[in-house]
Motif scaffolding. Structure first.
Motif, PDB file in Angstrom:
ATOM      1  N   GLY A  15       0.982  -1.123   0.377  1.00  0.00           N
ATOM      2  CA  GLY A  15      -0.035   0.343   0.235  1.00  0.00           C
ATOM      3  C   GLY A  15       0.898   0.890  -0.216  1.00  0.00           C
ATOM      4  N   THR A  16       1.856   1.304   0.920  1.00  0.00           N
ATOM      5  CA  THR A  16       2.951   2.661   0.944  1.00  0.00           C
ATOM      6  C   THR A  16       3.682   2.573  -0.602  1.00  0.00           C
ATOM      7  OG1 THR A  16       2.817   2.229   3.205  1.00  0.00           O
ATOM      8  CG2 THR A  16       4.653   3.487   2.333  1.00  0.00           C
ATOM      9  N   ALA A  17       4.381   1.667  -1.367  1.00  0.00           N
ATOM     10  CA  ALA A  17       4.868   1.442  -2.362  1.00  0.00           C
ATOM     11  C   ALA A  17       3.614   2.215  -3.274  1.00  0.00           C
ATOM     12  CB  ALA A  17       4.998  -0.385  -2.996  1.00  0.00           C
ATOM     13  N   PHE A  18       2.389   1.825  -3.350  1.00  0.00           N
ATOM     14  CA  PHE A  18       1.542   2.825  -4.400  1.00  0.00           C
ATOM     15  C   PHE A  18       1.336   3.948  -4.222  1.00  0.00           C
ATOM     16  CE2 PHE A  18      -0.455  -1.923  -5.154  1.00  0.00           C
ATOM     17  CZ  PHE A  18      -0.224  -2.129  -5.823  1.00  0.00           C
ATOM     18  N   ILE A  19       1.032   4.587  -2.879  1.00  0.00           N
ATOM     19  CA  ILE A  19       0.854   5.918  -2.855  1.00  0.00           C
ATOM     20  C   ILE A  19       2.392   6.811  -3.128  1.00  0.00           C
ATOM     21  CG2 ILE A  19      -0.832   5.148  -0.788  1.00  0.00           C
ATOM     22  CD1 ILE A  19       0.560   5.740   1.651  1.00  0.00           C
ATOM     23  N   MET A  42      -6.926  12.014   3.532  1.00  0.00           N
ATOM     24  CA  MET A  42      -5.590  12.552   2.739  1.00  0.00           C
ATOM     25  C   MET A  42      -4.312  11.415   2.610  1.00  0.00           C
ATOM     26  SD  MET A  42      -6.510  14.569   0.035  1.00  0.00           S
ATOM     27  CE  MET A  42      -8.379  14.100   0.558  1.00  0.00           C
ATOM     28  N   VAL A  43      -3.715  10.740   2.130  1.00  0.00           N
ATOM     29  CA  VAL A  43      -3.067   9.648   2.348  1.00  0.00           C
ATOM     30  C   VAL A  43      -1.135   9.775   2.187  1.00  0.00           C
ATOM     31  CG1 VAL A  43      -4.280   7.645   3.378  1.00  0.00           C
ATOM     32  CG2 VAL A  43      -4.214   8.141   0.669  1.00  0.00           C
ATOM     33  N   ILE A  44      -1.642  10.616   0.748  1.00  0.00           N
ATOM     34  CA  ILE A  44      -0.535  11.638   0.023  1.00  0.00           C
ATOM     35  C   ILE A  44      -0.518  12.492   0.338  1.00  0.00           C
ATOM     36  CG2 ILE A  44       1.021  11.912  -2.332  1.00  0.00           C
ATOM     37  CD1 ILE A  44      -1.145   9.161  -3.363  1.00  0.00           C
TER      38      ILE A  44
END
Length: 787
Positions: free
Chosen positions: A161-165, A733-735
């Protein structure tokens, strides 16, 4: 052009799986990624994981603690578009590579920081290891396992998930740079990755609406008319069905022998709860019924009845699947130890910007003499006279023709970053509307028009929308879009610059292409249920994270890549990113040798305790402790903390290789010592000696996190009033972009809420709008009342 990122230069000074995966994605699609590594490499220099995540990259050695090493880094960054680090703000500043320092010297640089918990907030100082976050935030309690107590998560969902965002954030910042002329800072973290994964299942609302039952005797789907569990068949093999399709629940019950006791529902089956008899059948009698036939027989019957179902496999078995072989997603990479390693290669399909097959990961320092060759391409320079933007996707218009979660979630991520997303729904609405949290998570911040696409007039309206849009996203089964005038060739004729993103279940062609696809079926096909179960165990019900989320993330990446290709070349194109491919991507850490034997980067033990003696759970005198110890220095501090300095002196454990070879002996010694300590005592001595550790929370923290003021202040959580759900709190917001941040644009729209507004925007007269609202945009009576 070798991929949509051809000419982009990325300097990767990070450590850890999330950032490595993110820069692997950038390298897979054409970027020149230069890995900045400590002399001799890190402790993972020879690992299976590095052989995957560093494929196609360059490697340059530099000790950033020295003036010489910083000079090498500075020279590389001078020729780069993107810099990625995972030190955190304080450490990066101390090394002379912080954002403020680099931004002053290189104002066009996009600077990305990937940390454990972000660079601010109450958790910013905690150790940034996924398992420790899983423990501290209760994911180990949320993940169901084969035993009581916290479960070590075998599938690294937070890392993915972190790699994607992170990838989405970098691509978004590059788009903003094209318009504004300057770079900015992109902040992502494991915390943000966890929140992004949680946005599918966790929220709060006044009406207490959720598709999941979290308490009582029927946890999970409760009395909903939905079955998505793994079942063992007569031959000992496993499958997962999904009854989410129209009429699928009743058809499956007919095949299992319970048809006479199951109601026939007119309309969406999930809208009608199971009665007591049906509930008992669904939760107690169905498992036994599956044991009456072998798996292949059930799959044949289910597919003939148009019921979604797939086998549950181990990760290495996936390479032999007929659809995987057809799609040619797997690649054979030269490997010194095995001859070749079969890996999951680039998973997105491009009509025009086809990426090259990645080469093997380089030996550490292989490109030390090529630093002078690193230079930016004019392709990626800011566009002259471009309109400035305040959000990275300002000015991008996206049409979302999808149903269910995955594609809609991808479009929602783009809406959060400023795109104007219009959801085009049938007059009865998306079948997911009754599932409040799912629908909200996939569709907030969008406008919507309800449209009968079966009619010529409905198709004409859709075509007028397409003519003025940048992107179309759809997930129909192959052939359906063409039947209603929405195929790529049909729409390209109307808008040659269009980016057409197709996100089907399995692909536009191939032996499984016509099958229905729902989560978590594809997760089972690629081995996630076995990955999370532990060695030798039957598959668990499900892992945290699934193909709906992953395909949404990958769909957003796909659209951004295609938009960059269009910005650099002027050409729109067809792009394809199936659910199957996104699920294959999240088993990237699993490889296979030439004979198909598994070569995993890690393997969860049978007790679901961990991956190694030093990255695992231990029982204490009154509970549990989670440990993450990497490297000789940290191991020495561990021995001191536990009053066992002899551990570091033991010849079996003096090196990483020795600790690996004597893993069982080391685990036994540590287990005995932790059993003497209470969890609080163990944490105190470990934390006091800078040994990364956490006490696992025995419940998921998400319901509490929704009410943390620091989370609200950082917009990681947002609060709003929804006309149907009332006051609500959900993941925000996660980014985090420093100069052009995304923004929350409101909750999910009511069915047809913006139909008249959108028609007016297309240039229809008031009389024409009124006529269309009474015909091709007219909602059924029940739906009209609800909206």
């Amino acid at each position: 052009m070798a991929g949509p990122l051809d000419g982009l230069v990325v300097i990767d000074a990070s450590w850890g799986m999330p950032a490595a995966l993110a820069t692997m994605m950038l390298a897979d699609y054409g970027a020149r990624v230069v890995k900045l590594e400590r002399p001799g490499g890190g402790i993972d220099a020879d690992s299976v994981l590095r052989r995957t995540t560093d494929r196609g990259k360059w490697s340059v050695e530099a000790d950033l603690r020295t003036p010489e090493g910083r000079a090498v880094a500075e020279q590389l960054v001078a020729g780069a578009d993107v810099f990625v680090e995972s030190f955190g703000a304080g450490r990066a500043d101390a090394l002379g590579i912080g954002y403020g320092q680099w931004h002053e010297m290189f104002p066009e640089l996009v600077y990305c920081s990937v940390t454990g918990y972000g660079n601010d907030g109450p958790l910013a100082g905690r150790p940034g290891y996924e398992a420790l976050l899983n423990a501290r935030l209760g994911q180990m309690a949320e993940q169901q396992g084969h035993r009581e107590g916290p479960v070590f998560m075998g599938h690294p969902t937070v890392s993915y998930g972190t790699a994607f965002i992170t990838t989405i954030g970098i691509l978004a910042a590059l788009r903003a740079r094209k318009h504004n002329g300057t770079g900015q800072k992109v902040d992502t973290s494991l915390l943000d990755g966890m929140l992004a994964i949680s946005s599918m299942n966790w929220w709060w609302n006044e009406q207490d609406i959720s598709y999941l039952a979290r308490s009582g005797n029927q946890k999970g789907f409760g009395n909903k008319r939905l079955i998505t569990d793994p079942f063992q068949c007569a031959d000992g093999k496993w499958l997962i069905p999904h009854t989410g399709g129209p009429g699928s629940y009743k058809r499956m019950m007919d095949l299992l022998g319970f048809g006479a006791q199951t109601q026939t529902i007119s309309g969406p089956e999930m809208a009608v709860p199971l009665d007591e008899v049906e509930l008992d059948i669904a939760r107690n009698k169905v498992p036994e019924a599956f044991r009456s036939r072998p798996r292949d027989e059930w799959l044949e019957l289910f597919h003939a009845a148009d019921i979604a179902a797939l086998p549950v496999l181990h990760p290495e078995e996936t390479f032999a699947d007929d659809q995987v072989r057809f799609a040619e997603v797997a690649i054979d990479v030269p490997d010194d130890e095995h001859g070749t390693l079969r890996q999951i290669g680039p998973v997105i399909r491009f009509e025009k910007s086809v990426p090259a097959t990645p080469g093997p990961a380089p030996r550490v320092g292989a490109h030390n003499e090529r630093v002078d060759e690193v230079a930016r391409s004019p392709l990626w320079a800011p566009a002259p006279n471009a309109t400035a933007v305040t959000t990275p996707l300002q000015g991008v218009k996206i049409l979302d023709f999808s149903s269910y979660f995955a594609t809609g979630f991808g479009a929602r991520l783009l809406a959060d970053l400023g795109a104007d997303v219009i959801k085009v729904e049938p007059l009865v609405g998306d079948q997911m509307r009754p599932l409040g949290d799912l629908f909200e998570g996939a569709n907030r911040g969008k406008r919507t028009i309800a449209l009968d696409l079966r009619t010529p007039e409905g198709q004409r309206i859709a075509h007028r929308l397409v003519a003025e849009s940048d992107v179309v996203m759809q997930n129909y089964r192959p052939g359906k879009a063409e039947k209603i005038g929405l195929g790529y060739e049909q729409l390209k004729a109307l808008n040659p610059d269009l980016v057409y993103a197709y996100l089907p279940g399995f692909g536009s062609a191939g032996p499984k292409s016509t099958l229905k696809s729902f989560a978590p079926l594809v997760s089972g096909l690629v081995g996630l249920n076995f990955e999370g179960a532990g060695e030798g165990n039957p598959p668990i019900r499900r892992v945290i994270g699934n193909e709906d989320l992953y395909n949404g993330f990958l769909g957003a990446v796909t659209v951004l890549l295609a938009l960059h290709h269009r910005a650099n070349t002027g050409a729109g194109q067809y792009v394809e990113s199936p659910q199957l491919h996104s699920s294959l991507f999240v088993i990237s850490e699993h490889a296979a040798g030439p004979d198909g034997t598994a070569v995993p980067a890690h393997r969860l033990d049978s007790e679901q305790m961990g991956l190694s003696p030093l990255y695992r759970l231990y029982r204490t005198a009154d509970g549990w402790i989670a440990l993450a110890v990497f490297g000789d220095a940290a191991f020495g501090r561990l021995g001191a903390a536990l009053s066992r300095p002899d551990l570091a002196a033991d010849p079996r454990f003096t090196t990483t290789a020795g600790r690996t070879a004597n893993a069982n002996a080391l685990a036994e010694l540590l287990a005995a010592r932790f059993a003497e300590l209470k969890s609080a005592e163990a944490f105190e001595v470990l934390d006091g000696n800078r040994v990364p550790a956490e006490i696992p929370l025995d419940y998921p923290i998400m319901p509490e996190l929704l009410w943390e003021e620091w989370a609200l202040d950082s917009q990681r959580i947002v609060e709003h009033h929804h006309p149907e759900y009332g006051w609500s709190r959900e993941v925000g917001m996660v980014i985090h972009l420093s100069d052009t941040p995304g923004r929350f644009k409101g909750g999910s729209p009511r069915l047809g809420e913006h139909s008249a507004e959108i028609l007016d925007g297309l240039g229809y007269s008031p009389d024409e709008v009124a006529a269309l609202m009474a015909t091709v945009c007219k909602l059924p009576t029940a739906a009209a009342k609800e909206s």
